[in-house]
Every structure is written in structure tokens, then in C-alpha cells.
Design an enzyme around this catalytic site. Structure first.
Site, PDB file in Angstrom:
ATOM      1  N   CYS A 121       2.978   3.051   9.367  1.00 34.12           N
ATOM      2  CA  CYS A 121       3.229   4.387   8.838  1.00 34.12           C
ATOM      3  C   CYS A 121       3.813   5.288   9.924  1.00 34.12           C
ATOM      4  CB  CYS A 121       1.938   4.997   8.290  1.00 34.12           C
ATOM      5  SG  CYS A 121       2.175   6.656   7.619  1.00 34.12           S
TER       6      CYS A 121
ATOM      7  N   ARG B  76       7.877   0.439  -3.914  1.00 34.56           N
ATOM      8  CA  ARG B  76       8.397   1.358  -4.922  1.00 34.56           C
ATOM      9  C   ARG B  76       9.069   0.683  -6.109  1.00 34.56           C
ATOM     10  NH1 ARG B  76       6.905   3.618  -0.860  1.00 34.56           N
ATOM     11  NH2 ARG B  76       6.322   5.816  -0.795  1.00 34.56           N
TER      12      ARG B  76
ATOM     13  N   LYS C 108       0.004  -4.956   9.248  1.00 34.20           N
ATOM     14  CA  LYS C 108       1.317  -4.582   8.694  1.00 34.20           C
ATOM     15  C   LYS C 108       2.007  -3.671   9.705  1.00 34.20           C
ATOM     16  CE  LYS C 108       3.598  -2.825   4.523  1.00 34.20           C
ATOM     17  NZ  LYS C 108       4.497  -1.797   5.060  1.00 34.20           N
TER      18      LYS C 108
ATOM     19  N   PRO D 126       0.841  -1.196   0.000  1.00 28.87           N
ATOM     20  CA  PRO D 126       0.000   0.000   0.000  1.00 28.87           C
ATOM     21  C   PRO D 126       0.876   1.246   0.000  1.00 28.87           C
ATOM     22  CG  PRO D 126       0.019  -1.019   2.188  1.00 28.87           C
ATOM     23  CD  PRO D 126       0.753  -1.943   1.276  1.00 28.87           C
ATOM     24  N   MET D 127       0.586   2.198  -0.898  1.00 24.91           N
ATOM     25  CA  MET D 127       1.375   3.432  -1.004  1.00 24.91           C
ATOM     26  C   MET D 127       0.436   4.613  -1.217  1.00 24.91           C
ATOM     27  SD  MET D 127       4.558   2.076  -3.362  1.00 24.91           S
ATOM     28  CE  MET D 127       3.510   1.047  -4.423  1.00 24.91           C
TER      29      MET D 127
ATOM     30  N   GLN E 213      -6.427  -1.474   3.030  1.00 29.44           N
ATOM     31  CA  GLN E 213      -5.654  -1.120   4.222  1.00 29.44           C
ATOM     32  C   GLN E 213      -6.312   0.063   4.931  1.00 29.44           C
ATOM     33  OE1 GLN E 213      -1.760   0.979   4.576  1.00 29.44           O
ATOM     34  NE2 GLN E 213      -1.037  -0.946   5.469  1.00 29.44           N
TER      35      GLN E 213
ATOM     36  N   GLY F  60      13.185  -2.693   1.043  1.00 25.29           N
ATOM     37  CA  GLY F  60      14.464  -2.794   0.348  1.00 25.29           C
ATOM     38  C   GLY F  60      14.595  -3.959  -0.614  1.00 25.29           C
TER      39      GLY F  60
END
Length: 327
Positions: A96, A230, A135, A13-14, A66, A209
Site C-alpha cells: 500500500c 477492481r 504482498k 484486498p481492497m 491481510q 492490470g
């Protein structure tokens, strides 16, 4: 080859990025991955335009909503919305680090309150039939020991949560921006592997990462799933290449970019007819030709015109495909 029978690959989720327009696009590359909405606050769903926040195309399944929140009544109500609208799972954001959400007890600050998160899980699961997952980070600020994470997971698991997605960094709630929190705290993958060893009955996913197929394969030797944000967003063709995890011997299962576009165009036409702004949708597609000749021209074509048309997109794509006939 990794046995993917009980494994999972997810797109993280972004905020502002994993909208329905991005998720539809992402699904065209890979039928197996779990897709997540951006984090949506309970307030937005209860008091805002719920139908717009929760809209999705059926192609997006499996799809996870989310949620950001800490009030039991509100989170339970929003979990019910998720089920009513047809989501496959609902996920609680405990990762977050933004100071904008901390004031509302949303995100990573909740790691300091495992009982609160456990109560959320308990009530949400009692209200819906779809799974409720969490998460989280491996720690927050100075509470960064493995034991701290274990206490959190143990408490929340006792309330009925069986799937935990772990961003393998601590969150520094003071002094770092959300972007810095994705880069500066060191990655501690071994702590996530150890969590799976200590709680074999739980499904443990890893995040943070990870940006190559080889990385995914390596992590899946130790845990149940990998979540990538990303890297998938900026280079969406990595999602196509990830099809090899399910069928390494069949390269034909990896779609070409030209095939992706042929499926995307009707969707864009349909959304335009509904009044959606084309540039708002195409901002998610800038990375389609990442690493290929003409990629920069493609990005410029999609982002340089306020009055962008579908014909503009098709022309720009055709130019890049001429340079890369196998794409």
C-alpha cells in the site's frame, strides 16, 4: 487448458470494498478463489472492535486476513487472532502506497526494510500454524531495479515465507495518490516471471492490470497464481466465468445471476435481522448486471434509496432478468 492443481486465483484486498458482505457475494460466483479481507491495521484489532473486524461467514473459505503493521509484538498477536478466528492464512501488506499508512510504517515503505519484514514473518510463523504470506510491489520510488526486489524476496524467504504476491508496478511514495499508483507506474510483468524462474521453490502470484480470463490464462503459464481486484469487484460475473479455468468442458459449472440472487437473498435477510443496514451491503452488488440491458437501472435502484428494502432489490432484479432471461 491451464492445469489449476497447484495454481491459485485470488480476489485482492481492497480498503472499504472486500468486507464480509462483499466476500460472501463473491464466493457465490466461484468456490475456488481465495478471498482476502481489506487491510486491517494491528491497532484496529488490538484496540478496536475485534469481533466486528474479523467476522466472516464460513462460506467465505478459503479466506486470508491481510494485516497492516510493522511492530513484531502487535503483528504476532494479530496473526494469533487470525488463527483463533479461523482464517486460512495471514498476509502482510507491503504494497500500500498511501501516505496515511507510511507514517506508521505500514505498506510499501516496508520494502526498504526487508530485515523488518523478515523478522515479522519469523515471529508470526513461530506463533501460528497457518501460512504467513507477503504482498509487495516490484520496487519503491527510485529503488526499482529487479535486483532490489530480489534482495527483498530473498531476505524474507530466508525467514520462512514461501508465498509472495507481487503487484507488478513500483510504488511512488511521494507525489502520487493510491489511485495514481495503481495506474501510472508501468506494469513490469516480465520481472515477476523472472522472479519465479530465479526462485522456483517459492509460490509467486501476480497482481496489477489483469481483467480478462485470457489474461489470467496467459499469466498462469509463467507463475503460480493471479490476483485481481477492481475487475472482479466492478464486474463480479468475471468470477463466475473464471470457473472455466477449473472445468473448461463444463459450462454448467458457471452459475447464472438469477441463481446467485436466490442464494444472496437469505443472507441479506439474515443480516437485516441482525441490524445491518441494507444499503451498506448492497453497495457491493452494483456490478452484478454489468454489460447487460437494464444494468444502469439496477445500479440506480440500489444506490438511490436511503430506505432500501429487500423487496426493492427483488423488484429491480426481476426487471433486469426479464430483459435478460438467460442471465
Amino acid at each position: 487448458m491451464v492445469d489449476m492443481t497447484n495454481k491459485r486465483l485470488s480476489v485482492a484486498p481492497m480498503i472499504d470494498w472486500t468486507t464480509t458482505d462483499y466476500r460472501y457475494f463473491a464466493r457465490l460466483f466461484n468456490p475456488h478463489t481465495y478471498l482476502y479481507t481489506e487491510m486491517i491495521s494491528t491497532g484496529a484489532l488490538i484496540h478496536g472492535n475485534r469481533a466486528r473486524h474479523l467476522r466472516f461467514d464460513t462460506l467465505e473459505h478459503p479466506l486470508v486476513l491481510q494485516l497492516g503493521g510493522a511492530d513484531i509484538s502487535e503483528m504476532t498477536q494479530c496473526a494469533e487472532f487470525a488463527q483463533q478466528y479461523g482464517y486460512d492464512e495471514v498476509n502482510i501488506n507491503v504494497g500500500c502506497p498511501s501516505d496515511r499508512v507510511q507514517h506508521n510504517k505500514i505498506g510499501a515503505c516496508l520494502m526498504a526494510e526487508p530485515k523488518t519484514v523478515a523478522d515479522l514473518v519469523k515471529h508470526m510463523q513461530a506463533a501460528v500454524d497457518i501460512p504467513v504470506t507477503v504482498k509487495h510491489r516490484i520496487g519503491i520510488d527510485d529503488f526499482d531495479s529487479y535486483e532490489f526486489m530480489v534482495d527483498f524476496v530473498q531476505t524474507v524467504a530466508a525467514a520462512g515465507c514461501t508465498r509472495f504476491i507481487v503487484h507488478a508496478r513500483t510504488a511512488w511514495l511521494q507525489g502520487l495518490s493510491p489511485k495514481q499508483n495503481r495506474e501510472i507506474p508501468p506494469l513490469r510483468y516480465e520481472d515477476v516471471y523472472r522472479l519465479k524462474q530465479d526462485f522456483p521453490e517459492l509460490d509467486i502470484e501476480i497482481n496489477g492490470g489483469i481483467d480478462t480470463i485470457e489474461d489470467i490464462k496467459m499469466h498462469l503459464q509463467h507463475i503460480d497464481g493471479v490476483m485481481i481486484g477492481r475487475a472482479f469487484y466492478h464486474n463480479p460475473y468475471l468470477l463466475a466465468e473464471a470457473n472455466s479455468l477449473w472445468n473448461e468442458a463444463a459450462p454448467e459449472t458457471i452459475p447464472k445471476r438469477s441463481e446467485i440472487l436466490e442464494q444472496l437473498y437469505p443472507y441479506l435477510q439474515e443480516q437485516i435481522a441482525k441490524g445491518e443496514a441494507l444499503p451498506t451491503m448492497t453497495r457491493h452488488y452494483l456490478g452484478l448486471f454489468q454489460g447487460l440491458m437494464g444494468a444502469r437501472k439496477w445500479r440506480q435502484a440500489l444506490s438511490g434509496k436511503p430506505q432500501l428494502t429487500l423487496d426493492d432489490i427483488k423488484r429491480a432484479a426481476d426487471e433486469v432478468l426479464l430483459l435478460n432471461p438467460d442471465a
